[in-house]
Design a protein around this motif. Structure first.
Motif, PDB file in Angstrom:
ATOM      1  N   TYR A  19     -32.223 -22.613 -57.863  1.00 55.63           N
ATOM      2  CA  TYR A  19     -32.864 -22.959 -56.801  1.00 55.63           C
ATOM      3  C   TYR A  19     -31.825 -24.134 -56.298  1.00 55.63           C
ATOM      4  CZ  TYR A  19     -34.902 -26.889 -59.061  1.00 55.63           C
ATOM      5  OH  TYR A  19     -34.996 -28.072 -59.725  1.00 55.63           O
ATOM      6  N   VAL A  20     -31.954 -24.147 -54.865  1.00 51.54           N
ATOM      7  CA  VAL A  20     -31.162 -25.547 -54.200  1.00 51.54           C
ATOM      8  C   VAL A  20     -31.889 -25.543 -52.927  1.00 51.54           C
ATOM      9  CG1 VAL A  20     -29.242 -26.168 -53.072  1.00 51.54           C
ATOM     10  CG2 VAL A  20     -28.848 -24.914 -55.064  1.00 51.54           C
ATOM     11  N   TYR A  21     -32.592 -26.814 -52.718  1.00 53.62           N
ATOM     12  CA  TYR A  21     -33.192 -27.203 -51.731  1.00 53.62           C
ATOM     13  C   TYR A  21     -32.153 -27.847 -50.812  1.00 53.62           C
ATOM     14  CZ  TYR A  21     -37.323 -27.345 -54.774  1.00 53.62           C
ATOM     15  OH  TYR A  21     -38.375 -26.893 -55.548  1.00 53.62           O
ATOM     16  N   MET A  22     -31.943 -27.617 -49.398  1.00 50.28           N
ATOM     17  CA  MET A  22     -30.988 -28.087 -48.459  1.00 50.28           C
ATOM     18  C   MET A  22     -32.002 -28.660 -47.262  1.00 50.28           C
ATOM     19  SD  MET A  22     -28.314 -27.429 -49.806  1.00 50.28           S
ATOM     20  CE  MET A  22     -27.198 -27.577 -48.221  1.00 50.28           C
ATOM     21  N   SER A  23     -31.623 -29.414 -46.560  1.00 54.96           N
ATOM     22  CA  SER A  23     -32.429 -30.110 -45.530  1.00 54.96           C
ATOM     23  C   SER A  23     -32.994 -29.111 -44.511  1.00 54.96           C
ATOM     24  CB  SER A  23     -31.631 -31.267 -44.777  1.00 54.96           C
ATOM     25  OG  SER A  23     -30.427 -30.496 -44.057  1.00 54.96           O
ATOM     26  N   SER A 116     -21.351 -27.796 -47.735  1.00 55.57           N
ATOM     27  CA  SER A 116     -22.057 -28.480 -46.520  1.00 55.57           C
ATOM     28  C   SER A 116     -21.610 -29.936 -46.524  1.00 55.57           C
ATOM     29  CB  SER A 116     -23.609 -28.413 -46.737  1.00 55.57           C
ATOM     30  OG  SER A 116     -24.143 -27.289 -46.364  1.00 55.57           O
ATOM     31  N   GLU A 117     -20.676 -30.456 -47.407  1.00 51.79           N
ATOM     32  CA  GLU A 117     -20.184 -31.844 -47.523  1.00 51.79           C
ATOM     33  C   GLU A 117     -21.177 -32.649 -47.819  1.00 51.79           C
ATOM     34  OE1 GLU A 117     -17.780 -31.984 -44.019  1.00 51.79           O
ATOM     35  OE2 GLU A 117     -16.137 -30.732 -44.799  1.00 51.79           O
ATOM     36  N   LEU A 118     -22.224 -32.426 -48.584  1.00 53.62           N
ATOM     37  CA  LEU A 118     -23.139 -33.266 -48.876  1.00 53.62           C
ATOM     38  C   LEU A 118     -22.913 -34.233 -50.152  1.00 53.62           C
ATOM     39  CD1 LEU A 118     -26.382 -31.328 -47.760  1.00 53.62           C
ATOM     40  CD2 LEU A 118     -25.284 -33.241 -46.676  1.00 53.62           C
ATOM     41  N   VAL A 119     -22.110 -33.486 -51.012  1.00 52.80           N
ATOM     42  CA  VAL A 119     -21.769 -33.954 -52.311  1.00 52.80           C
ATOM     43  C   VAL A 119     -20.382 -33.481 -52.602  1.00 52.80           C
ATOM     44  CG1 VAL A 119     -24.067 -34.418 -53.280  1.00 52.80           C
ATOM     45  CG2 VAL A 119     -22.923 -32.220 -53.704  1.00 52.80           C
ATOM     46  N   TYR A 120     -19.715 -34.111 -53.714  1.00 54.13           N
ATOM     47  CA  TYR A 120     -18.438 -33.553 -53.911  1.00 54.13           C
ATOM     48  C   TYR A 120     -18.624 -32.484 -55.026  1.00 54.13           C
ATOM     49  CZ  TYR A 120     -16.361 -37.217 -51.298  1.00 54.13           C
ATOM     50  OH  TYR A 120     -15.919 -38.192 -50.189  1.00 54.13           O
ATOM     51  N   HIS A 121     -19.507 -32.412 -55.951  1.00 49.83           N
ATOM     52  CA  HIS A 121     -19.665 -31.681 -57.007  1.00 49.83           C
ATOM     53  C   HIS A 121     -21.097 -31.222 -57.364  1.00 49.83           C
ATOM     54  CE1 HIS A 121     -19.984 -29.886 -61.057  1.00 49.83           C
ATOM     55  NE2 HIS A 121     -18.642 -29.796 -60.995  1.00 49.83           N
ATOM     56  N   GLU A 122     -21.334 -29.898 -57.647  1.00 52.57           N
ATOM     57  CA  GLU A 122     -22.673 -29.288 -57.547  1.00 52.57           C
ATOM     58  C   GLU A 122     -23.530 -30.286 -58.407  1.00 52.57           C
ATOM     59  OE1 GLU A 122     -19.727 -27.832 -58.197  1.00 52.57           O
ATOM     60  OE2 GLU A 122     -20.087 -25.726 -58.462  1.00 52.57           O
ATOM     61  N   ARG A 123     -23.167 -30.833 -59.514  1.00 56.10           N
ATOM     62  CA  ARG A 123     -23.907 -31.679 -60.389  1.00 56.10           C
ATOM     63  C   ARG A 123     -24.628 -32.978 -59.664  1.00 56.10           C
ATOM     64  NH1 ARG A 123     -19.048 -33.283 -62.450  1.00 56.10           N
ATOM     65  NH2 ARG A 123     -19.073 -31.581 -63.671  1.00 56.10           N
ATOM     66  N   ASP A 124     -23.990 -33.240 -58.580  1.00 57.38           N
ATOM     67  CA  ASP A 124     -24.343 -34.329 -57.735  1.00 57.38           C
ATOM     68  C   ASP A 124     -25.599 -34.073 -57.114  1.00 57.38           C
ATOM     69  OD1 ASP A 124     -22.490 -35.844 -59.088  1.00 57.38           O
ATOM     70  OD2 ASP A 124     -20.681 -35.359 -57.516  1.00 57.38           O
ATOM     71  N   TRP A 125     -25.627 -32.856 -56.600  1.00 54.80           N
ATOM     72  CA  TRP A 125     -27.156 -32.600 -55.663  1.00 54.80           C
ATOM     73  C   TRP A 125     -28.202 -32.442 -56.802  1.00 54.80           C
ATOM     74  CZ3 TRP A 125     -27.684 -32.984 -50.808  1.00 54.80           C
ATOM     75  CH2 TRP A 125     -28.787 -32.562 -50.231  1.00 54.80           C
ATOM     76  N   ASN A 127     -31.502 -31.762 -55.901  1.00 53.00           N
ATOM     77  CA  ASN A 127     -32.467 -30.816 -55.522  1.00 53.00           C
ATOM     78  C   ASN A 127     -31.712 -29.528 -55.716  1.00 53.00           C
ATOM     79  OD1 ASN A 127     -34.327 -32.762 -54.421  1.00 53.00           O
ATOM     80  ND2 ASN A 127     -33.023 -32.776 -52.936  1.00 53.00           N
ATOM     81  N   SER A 128     -31.673 -29.370 -56.948  1.00 54.23           N
ATOM     82  CA  SER A 128     -30.852 -27.888 -57.661  1.00 54.23           C
ATOM     83  C   SER A 128     -31.186 -27.563 -59.080  1.00 54.23           C
ATOM     84  CB  SER A 128     -29.443 -28.252 -57.412  1.00 54.23           C
ATOM     85  OG  SER A 128     -28.790 -27.506 -57.889  1.00 54.23           O
ATOM     86  N   SER A 129     -31.047 -26.485 -59.406  1.00 56.93           N
ATOM     87  CA  SER A 129     -31.356 -26.166 -60.566  1.00 56.93           C
ATOM     88  C   SER A 129     -30.085 -26.148 -61.719  1.00 56.93           C
ATOM     89  CB  SER A 129     -31.949 -24.628 -60.942  1.00 56.93           C
ATOM     90  OG  SER A 129     -31.139 -23.712 -60.335  1.00 56.93           O
ATOM     91  N   TYR A 130     -28.960 -26.664 -60.939  1.00 59.42           N
ATOM     92  CA  TYR A 130     -27.778 -26.498 -61.569  1.00 59.42           C
ATOM     93  C   TYR A 130     -27.622 -27.442 -63.124  1.00 59.42           C
ATOM     94  CZ  TYR A 130     -22.693 -27.425 -62.358  1.00 59.42           C
ATOM     95  OH  TYR A 130     -21.526 -27.528 -62.855  1.00 59.42           O
ATOM     96  N   ALA A 131     -28.137 -28.078 -63.280  1.00 57.80           N
ATOM     97  CA  ALA A 131     -28.383 -28.751 -64.744  1.00 57.80           C
ATOM     98  C   ALA A 131     -28.883 -27.781 -65.694  1.00 57.80           C
ATOM     99  CB  ALA A 131     -29.361 -29.959 -64.680  1.00 57.80           C
ATOM    100  N   ILE A 132     -29.360 -27.032 -65.553  1.00 62.21           N
ATOM    101  CA  ILE A 132     -30.026 -25.954 -66.593  1.00 62.21           C
ATOM    102  C   ILE A 132     -28.699 -24.955 -67.021  1.00 62.21           C
ATOM    103  CG2 ILE A 132     -32.331 -26.055 -66.067  1.00 62.21           C
ATOM    104  CD1 ILE A 132     -32.255 -23.080 -65.131  1.00 62.21           C
ATOM    105  N   PRO A 138     -27.925 -33.605 -70.095  1.00 58.12           N
ATOM    106  CA  PRO A 138     -29.171 -33.774 -70.248  1.00 58.12           C
ATOM    107  C   PRO A 138     -30.219 -33.873 -69.356  1.00 58.12           C
ATOM    108  CG  PRO A 138     -28.040 -35.752 -70.199  1.00 58.12           C
ATOM    109  CD  PRO A 138     -27.116 -34.583 -69.971  1.00 58.12           C
ATOM    110  N   GLU A 139     -29.820 -33.664 -68.006  1.00 57.48           N
ATOM    111  CA  GLU A 139     -30.896 -33.992 -67.202  1.00 57.48           C
ATOM    112  C   GLU A 139     -31.738 -32.657 -66.722  1.00 57.48           C
ATOM    113  OE1 GLU A 139     -29.526 -35.211 -63.201  1.00 57.48           O
ATOM    114  OE2 GLU A 139     -27.695 -36.260 -64.068  1.00 57.48           O
ATOM    115  N   ILE A 140     -32.981 -32.686 -66.676  1.00 59.77           N
ATOM    116  CA  ILE A 140     -33.733 -31.488 -66.553  1.00 59.77           C
ATOM    117  C   ILE A 140     -34.339 -31.355 -65.271  1.00 59.77           C
ATOM    118  CG2 ILE A 140     -35.902 -30.409 -67.198  1.00 59.77           C
ATOM    119  CD1 ILE A 140     -33.835 -30.602 -69.446  1.00 59.77           C
ATOM    120  N   PRO A 141     -34.087 -30.333 -64.320  1.00 63.29           N
ATOM    121  CA  PRO A 141     -34.394 -30.321 -62.828  1.00 63.29           C
ATOM    122  C   PRO A 141     -36.125 -30.528 -62.848  1.00 63.29           C
ATOM    123  CG  PRO A 141     -32.884 -28.400 -63.527  1.00 63.29           C
ATOM    124  CD  PRO A 141     -33.160 -28.944 -64.871  1.00 63.29           C
TER     125      PRO A 141
END
Length: 149
Positions: A19-23, A116-125, A127-132, A138-141
């Motif tokens: 998932y990814v939540y955008m505005s 959308s130019e909100l972050v430079y890398h996916e891991r920086d967002w 509101n996302s499942s990227y970490a899994i 070590p971050e858990i969404p």
């Protein structure tokens, strides 16, 4: 939204894979063995719409009147007898029937905040499942997402 998705996981048999939540929208890769996805999406939209409107009315939001007017205008345009319309009708399901399609779609939704130019890398967002999907992260969404592999 996290609470809503986490409610649907045990109560509606929903599995959230990514998932990814955008505005202004949300991307989900979900499945269910128990319920039709269109029914889950319909119920999720209905519930979150009511919760969004309650939150807007309750919180000291500087754009409160503007937001309520926009949602009210949208409701009047579709004439469904509701006071506020938060979500657009429908959803855009994509059948992910190959591992290539799955990987492409997961990468696409996780890269959305970068495009959308909100972050430079996916891991920086956050509101996302990227970490899994990122090894050694070590971050858990906050949503209990289940990776597809």
């Amino acid at each position: 939204m996290d609470d809503s998705l986490n409610y649907y996981i045990p109560n509606k048999g929903l599995t959230v894979h990514a998932y990814v939540y955008m505005s202004s929208h949300i991307h989900l890769i979900i499945s269910s063995q128990e319920n039709e996805l269109q029914d889950i999406i319909r119920d999720l939209k209905k519930y979150t719409s009511k919760e969004f409107i309650k939150a807007i009315k309750k919180l000291p939001e500087s754009r409160r009147e503007w937001l309520l007017a926009k949602f009210n205008y949208a409701a009047k345009r579709v004439k469904k007898g509701v006071s506020y319309k938060v979500w657009k009708d429908g959803y855009h399901p994509v059948i992910l029937d190959t591992s290539k399609k799955i990987e492409q779609r997961i990468n696409y939704i996780h890269y959305n905040p970068v495009v959308s130019e909100l972050v430079y890398h996916e891991r920086d967002w956050k509101n996302s499942s990227y970490a899994i999907y990122e090894e050694d992260n070590p971050e858990i969404p906050s949503v209990k997402a289940q990776p597809l592999w």
